[in-house]
Motif scaffolding. Structure first.
Motif, PDB file in Angstrom:
ATOM      1  N   ARG A 127      47.399 -97.608  27.810  1.00 25.89           N
ATOM      2  CA  ARG A 127      46.769 -98.661  27.012  1.00 25.89           C
ATOM      3  C   ARG A 127      45.267 -98.406  26.885  1.00 25.89           C
ATOM      4  O   ARG A 127      44.665 -97.798  27.757  1.00 25.89           O
ATOM      5  N   LYS A 128      44.682 -98.902  25.808  1.00 29.31           N
ATOM      6  CA  LYS A 128      43.236 -98.849  25.614  1.00 29.31           C
ATOM      7  C   LYS A 128      42.624-100.137  26.148  1.00 29.31           C
ATOM      8  O   LYS A 128      43.159-101.222  25.917  1.00 29.31           O
ATOM      9  N   TYR A 129      41.508-100.021  26.855  1.00 30.69           N
ATOM     10  CA  TYR A 129      40.813-101.180  27.401  1.00 30.69           C
ATOM     11  C   TYR A 129      39.441-101.310  26.749  1.00 30.69           C
ATOM     12  O   TYR A 129      38.734-100.308  26.573  1.00 30.69           O
ATOM     13  N   LEU A 130      39.052-102.538  26.433  1.00 35.95           N
ATOM     14  CA  LEU A 130      37.705-102.808  25.967  1.00 35.95           C
ATOM     15  C   LEU A 130      36.752-102.892  27.167  1.00 35.95           C
ATOM     16  O   LEU A 130      37.144-103.343  28.240  1.00 35.95           O
ATOM     17  N   PHE A 131      35.509-102.483  26.976  1.00 36.19           N
ATOM     18  CA  PHE A 131      34.468-102.648  27.992  1.00 36.19           C
ATOM     19  C   PHE A 131      33.210-103.115  27.261  1.00 36.19           C
ATOM     20  O   PHE A 131      32.553-102.337  26.576  1.00 36.19           O
ATOM     21  N   ILE A 132      32.910-104.406  27.400  1.00 34.51           N
ATOM     22  CA  ILE A 132      31.820-105.049  26.674  1.00 34.51           C
ATOM     23  C   ILE A 132      30.681-105.327  27.654  1.00 34.51           C
ATOM     24  O   ILE A 132      30.908-105.904  28.720  1.00 34.51           O
ATOM     25  N   PRO A 133      29.442-104.951  27.323  1.00 35.23           N
ATOM     26  CA  PRO A 133      28.327-105.130  28.261  1.00 35.23           C
ATOM     27  C   PRO A 133      27.847-106.576  28.323  1.00 35.23           C
ATOM     28  O   PRO A 133      28.182-107.414  27.481  1.00 35.23           O
ATOM     29  N   THR A 134      27.007-106.830  29.324  1.00 39.65           N
ATOM     30  CA  THR A 134      26.423-108.148  29.556  1.00 39.65           C
ATOM     31  C   THR A 134      24.912-108.023  29.659  1.00 39.65           C
ATOM     32  O   THR A 134      24.397-107.120  30.332  1.00 39.65           O
TER      33      THR A 134
END
Length: 374
Positions: free
Chosen positions: A274-281
């Motif tokens: 699966r592809k995972y999103l990684f969104i910064p903070t």
């Protein structure tokens, strides 16, 4: 109202307790099948940063950020629909692309009615919910970490997701943020859900067109195999808040650990396909001293505007490599922990000092707009 980031810092993530044999909330039976796809706003098509907004009162005696009256007309009260309309305009002006709404599915909580009155039919900004799964919940205990192997908690979690899809996602799907046609739900403290949370997420996704993005505590990387197994069952990652004893240390630790976490994500992808999103903070500051009376973690402010710019630049330079080029997430209107980037009053407590840059007025927004504006 709960001091969020400070609660994460103090939360005991793993514990056991006896559970009373009581009936759990359940999703309504005999409901027609849910749609397999939500025709919303795809997250990878959103340009601009994510503004985390809240259905909480502005209490000046507990706050370390003081919003201007044009955005929050009544101290000691909630934002009005007119306040939200003005806020929508400011967010667009400073390049925000979507909102993240604090939302409790507990029917005893006022959140849904607040957003129905002020937000859902007020404007057209894309949004998704930050599901309140730790404090004031229908799960047990109602406050704190949850054993998700317990049948009662599993059924209560399903009932909450059922309510979110039924009452928020479907009615307002033209605005709701999706990932490949599935509604995005943010778990702001995914590590607080221990036990067999992974299989529950699989069960929920098999029934509802949703994906789960979780905050997993990147400032202190998790090594526990059971926690990592649960994190692997998420669909993406986005931290709720960042804290270290100094702002520069926060920036460097977050950058370093994000790189390590991207490596972990690659391992997850190899295992699951699966592809995972990684969104910064983006973290402007941290200061909850009025809420805690000075106990707990010390305030974390940048010493200069340049430190905040450096934080933004470190995030921006990793777009497309460590992070997906989405966001970042930023707290906009949680006022008691000092991180809110909302336009704020410049009073004695919030004026810049020789070794502390607060960025009152629109100082924080200007940095977000420059580096991440739509």
């Amino acid at each position: 109202m709960v001091a969020r980031l400070s609660a994460v810092l103090m939360l005991i993530l793993f514990f056991t307790r006896s559970v009373p044999a009581i009936d759990s909330p359940t999703a309504e039976a005999n409901r027609p099948p849910w749609p397999t796809r939500i025709d919303g706003v795809e997250i990878e098509q959103i340009h601009g940063w994510f503004a985390n907004i809240y259905p909480w009162k502005y209490l000046p005696t507990l706050s370390t950020v003081f919003p201007v009256r044009s955005l929050w007309g009544r101290p000691n009260d909630y934002q009005s629909a007119a306040d939200i309309a003005a806020q929508n305009q400011q967010l667009a002006e400073y390049g925000s692309g979507a909102d993240v709404l604090e939302y409790s599915a507990n029917p005893d909580a006022p959140d849904h009615n607040h957003w129905l009155r002020t937000y859902f039919t007020n404007g057209d900004r894309p949004f998704f919910v930050a599901y309140e799964h730790v404090f004031g919940t229908r799960l047990i205990p109602d406050n704190g970490a949850k054993d998700m192997s317990v049948r009662y908690n599993r059924e209560a979690f399903k009932a909450d997701i059922d309510a979110i899809v039924r009452d928020v996602v479907i009615p307002f799907q033209h605005r709701y943020v999706t990932d490949h046609g599935r509604a995005v739900i943010f778990l702001w403290a995914a590590g607080a859900m221990y036990g067999d949370f992974a299989s529950l997420l699989d069960e929920v996704r098999a029934t509802y067109p949703v994906v789960f993005i979780g905050s997993v505590g990147l400032m202190h990387l998790q090594t526990d195999p059971s926690a990592l197994r649960n994190f692997r069952a998420l669909d993406g990652f986005m931290e709720y808040g960042l804290y270290a004893p100094t702002y520069d240390e926060m920036t460097s630790t977050y950058a370093q650990n994000s790189g390590l976490w991207r490596r972990t994500i690659r391992g997850f992808q190899a295992e699951t396909g699966r592809k995972y999103l990684f969104i910064p903070t983006f973290q402007a500051a941290f200061d909850n001293t009025k809420f805690t009376g000075g106990e707990g973690n010390a305030p974390m402010y940048p010493q200069s505007r340049g430190e905040v710019i450096h934080h933004a630049e470190r995030i921006k330079e990793e777009f497309g490599t460590v992070y997906d080029p989405i966001g970042p997430f930023a707290v906009f209107s949680e006022l008691i922990e000092g991180a809110a980037v909302i336009e704020s009053q410049c009073v004695s407590d919030t004026l810049d000092k020789r070794d502390r840059w607060v960025g009152c007025g629109t100082g924080r927004l200007e940095i977000l707009e420059k580096y991440f504006g739509s």
